[in-house]
Design a protein around this motif. Structure first.
Motif, PDB file in Angstrom:
ATOM      1  N   MET A 118      79.855   0.377  32.191  1.00  0.00           N
ATOM      2  CA  MET A 118      80.075  -0.315  30.885  1.00  0.00           C
ATOM      3  C   MET A 118      79.907  -1.782  30.715  1.00  0.00           C
ATOM      4  N   THR A 119      79.442  -2.195  29.617  1.00  0.00           N
ATOM      5  CA  THR A 119      78.957  -3.694  29.560  1.00  0.00           C
ATOM      6  C   THR A 119      80.114  -4.342  29.010  1.00  0.00           C
ATOM      7  N   LYS A 120      80.342  -5.676  29.276  1.00  0.00           N
ATOM      8  CA  LYS A 120      81.157  -6.640  28.604  1.00  0.00           C
ATOM      9  C   LYS A 120      81.423  -6.422  27.042  1.00  0.00           C
ATOM     10  N   GLU A 121      80.638  -5.911  26.220  1.00  0.00           N
ATOM     11  CA  GLU A 121      80.419  -5.987  24.983  1.00  0.00           C
ATOM     12  C   GLU A 121      81.199  -4.522  24.628  1.00  0.00           C
ATOM     13  N   GLU A 122      80.674  -3.486  25.406  1.00  0.00           N
ATOM     14  CA  GLU A 122      81.646  -2.173  25.330  1.00  0.00           C
ATOM     15  C   GLU A 122      83.161  -2.286  25.466  1.00  0.00           C
ATOM     16  N   ILE A 123      83.351  -2.824  26.478  1.00  0.00           N
ATOM     17  CA  ILE A 123      84.686  -3.129  26.772  1.00  0.00           C
ATOM     18  C   ILE A 123      85.442  -3.763  25.646  1.00  0.00           C
ATOM     19  N   ILE A 124      84.831  -5.028  25.413  1.00  0.00           N
ATOM     20  CA  ILE A 124      85.628  -5.833  24.056  1.00  0.00           C
ATOM     21  C   ILE A 124      85.698  -4.885  22.878  1.00  0.00           C
ATOM     22  N   LYS A 125      84.775  -3.956  22.543  1.00  0.00           N
ATOM     23  CA  LYS A 125      84.672  -3.192  21.446  1.00  0.00           C
ATOM     24  C   LYS A 125      85.904  -2.212  21.612  1.00  0.00           C
ATOM     25  N   LYS A 126      85.946  -1.574  22.641  1.00  0.00           N
ATOM     26  CA  LYS A 126      86.945  -0.353  22.771  1.00  0.00           C
ATOM     27  C   LYS A 126      88.131  -0.771  23.299  1.00  0.00           C
ATOM     28  N   GLY A 127      88.446  -2.157  24.040  1.00  0.00           N
ATOM     29  CA  GLY A 127      89.762  -2.458  24.506  1.00  0.00           C
ATOM     30  C   GLY A 127      90.487  -3.089  23.419  1.00  0.00           C
ATOM     31  N   GLN A 128      91.859  -3.372  23.363  1.00  0.00           N
ATOM     32  CA  GLN A 128      92.637  -3.901  22.600  1.00  0.00           C
ATOM     33  C   GLN A 128      93.065  -5.317  23.302  1.00  0.00           C
ATOM     34  N   PHE A 129      92.948  -6.233  22.655  1.00  0.00           N
ATOM     35  CA  PHE A 129      93.143  -7.719  23.347  1.00  0.00           C
ATOM     36  C   PHE A 129      94.460  -7.918  22.242  1.00  0.00           C
ATOM     37  N   HIS A 130      95.498  -8.399  23.106  1.00  0.00           N
ATOM     38  CA  HIS A 130      97.050  -8.745  22.746  1.00  0.00           C
ATOM     39  C   HIS A 130      96.967 -10.296  22.657  1.00  0.00           C
ATOM     40  N   LEU A 131      96.742 -11.071  21.757  1.00  0.00           N
ATOM     41  CA  LEU A 131      97.188 -12.629  21.985  1.00  0.00           C
ATOM     42  C   LEU A 131      98.799 -12.824  22.004  1.00  0.00           C
ATOM     43  N   ASN A 132      98.944 -13.571  23.259  1.00  0.00           N
ATOM     44  CA  ASN A 132     100.287 -14.158  23.012  1.00  0.00           C
ATOM     45  C   ASN A 132     100.228 -15.259  22.554  1.00  0.00           C
ATOM     46  N   GLU A 133     100.754 -15.517  21.150  1.00  0.00           N
ATOM     47  CA  GLU A 133     100.540 -16.770  20.444  1.00  0.00           C
ATOM     48  C   GLU A 133     101.192 -17.923  20.964  1.00  0.00           C
ATOM     49  N   HIS A 134     102.463 -17.604  21.481  1.00  0.00           N
ATOM     50  CA  HIS A 134     103.044 -18.982  22.159  1.00  0.00           C
ATOM     51  C   HIS A 134     102.550 -19.233  23.695  1.00  0.00           C
ATOM     52  N   ARG A 135     102.089 -18.329  24.010  1.00  0.00           N
ATOM     53  CA  ARG A 135     101.352 -18.639  25.580  1.00  0.00           C
ATOM     54  C   ARG A 135     100.263 -17.892  25.746  1.00  0.00           C
ATOM     55  N   PRO A 136      99.181 -18.330  25.128  1.00  0.00           N
ATOM     56  CA  PRO A 136      97.741 -17.559  25.218  1.00  0.00           C
ATOM     57  C   PRO A 136      97.402 -17.330  26.778  1.00  0.00           C
ATOM     58  N   ASP A 137      97.744 -18.167  27.822  1.00  0.00           N
ATOM     59  CA  ASP A 137      97.413 -17.769  28.966  1.00  0.00           C
ATOM     60  C   ASP A 137      98.124 -16.104  29.562  1.00  0.00           C
ATOM     61  N   TYR A 138      98.973 -15.941  28.803  1.00  0.00           N
ATOM     62  CA  TYR A 138      99.618 -14.740  29.032  1.00  0.00           C
ATOM     63  C   TYR A 138      99.301 -13.457  28.249  1.00  0.00           C
ATOM     64  N   SER A 139      98.141 -13.640  27.563  1.00  0.00           N
ATOM     65  CA  SER A 139      97.488 -12.437  26.576  1.00  0.00           C
ATOM     66  C   SER A 139      97.083 -11.374  27.656  1.00  0.00           C
ATOM     67  N   GLU A 140      97.028 -10.214  26.959  1.00  0.00           N
ATOM     68  CA  GLU A 140      96.538  -9.372  27.931  1.00  0.00           C
ATOM     69  C   GLU A 140      95.280  -8.366  27.167  1.00  0.00           C
ATOM     70  N   LEU A 141      94.335  -7.654  27.949  1.00  0.00           N
ATOM     71  CA  LEU A 141      93.569  -6.881  27.479  1.00  0.00           C
ATOM     72  C   LEU A 141      94.164  -5.313  27.848  1.00  0.00           C
ATOM     73  N   ARG A 142      94.128  -4.342  27.096  1.00  0.00           N
ATOM     74  CA  ARG A 142      94.402  -3.063  27.378  1.00  0.00           C
ATOM     75  C   ARG A 142      93.253  -2.153  27.192  1.00  0.00           C
ATOM     76  N   ILE A 143      92.716  -0.991  27.735  1.00  0.00           N
ATOM     77  CA  ILE A 143      91.514  -0.060  27.636  1.00  0.00           C
ATOM     78  C   ILE A 143      92.108   1.195  28.128  1.00  0.00           C
ATOM     79  N   ASN A 144      91.706   1.943  27.465  1.00  0.00           N
ATOM     80  CA  ASN A 144      92.130   3.480  27.506  1.00  0.00           C
ATOM     81  C   ASN A 144      90.689   4.041  27.937  1.00  0.00           C
ATOM     82  N   LEU A 145      90.642   4.764  29.304  1.00  0.00           N
ATOM     83  CA  LEU A 145      89.263   5.129  29.691  1.00  0.00           C
ATOM     84  C   LEU A 145      89.647   6.326  30.797  1.00  0.00           C
ATOM     85  N   TYR A 146      88.730   7.627  30.646  1.00  0.00           N
ATOM     86  CA  TYR A 146      88.872   8.708  31.434  1.00  0.00           C
ATOM     87  C   TYR A 146      88.149   8.139  32.888  1.00  0.00           C
TER      88      TYR A 146
END
Length: 166
Positions: A1-29
């Motif tokens: 997978m490319t970086k662009e595919e990961i960004i498109k398929k994944g879900q980024f959850h921004l921690n508004e109070h502490r951006p450094d603690y944000s996360e990316l979740r992606i479902n893959l087989y």
């Protein structure tokens, strides 16, 4: 997978109070585990963070191509964990009469007598990586196992090789 595919398929959850603690979740087989899994990348400030995004891309591709030869070291580590648990834990949930030792009773209760039995008894529960660490490619495999319901087994993988077990 490319970086662009990961960004498109994944879900980024921004921690508004502490951006450094944000996360990316992606479902893959994951072929190796024969199941779809959510993979968590914790402590990711943004989708443009480097070298984190490069490591995420490499890690996802490693998981997608996780080689079947890894089953040997993985089943070895699961077996060692099982052996330690049944030798040292007093489960107290079942009778020990008719057995020479508590560990023998434990083995009979869990019906795990070999590396293959132990490997078959565990279920992959979680795959995650902490993006605070960028010196190497790493992820953690967290398994649910019947002989340690409370903690399970967490196996660390660094650059494609077994690193640790908890």
């Amino acid at each position: 997978m490319t970086k662009e595919e990961i960004i498109k398929k994944g879900q980024f959850h921004l921690n508004e109070h502490r951006p450094d603690y944000s996360e990316l979740r992606i479902n893959l087989y994951l072929d190796f585990f024969e199941k779809e899994m959510e993979i968590l990348f914790a402590n990711l400030p943004s989708l443009s963070s480097e070298p984190q995004m490069t490591l995420i891309t490499e890690t996802i591709n490693e998981l997608l191509c996780f080689d079947q030869t890894n089953k040997d070291w993985l089943s070895d580590q699961i077996w060692k964990h099982y052996e330690i648990c049944v030798e040292n834990a007093s489960y107290g949930m079942f009778p020990y009469e008719g057995f020479d030792s508590e560990s023998e009773a434990n083995r009979a209760f869990f019906k795990v007598y070999s590396r293959e039995d132990a490997y078959d008894a565990v279920k992959l529960k979680e795959v995650w990586a902490d993006m605070d660490f960028t010196e190497f490619r790493h992820f953690n495999l967290v398994f649910k196992c019947p002989w340690d319901d409370e903690h399970g087994i967490s196996i660390g993988v660094i650059n494609g090789k077994f690193d640790s077990i908890n």
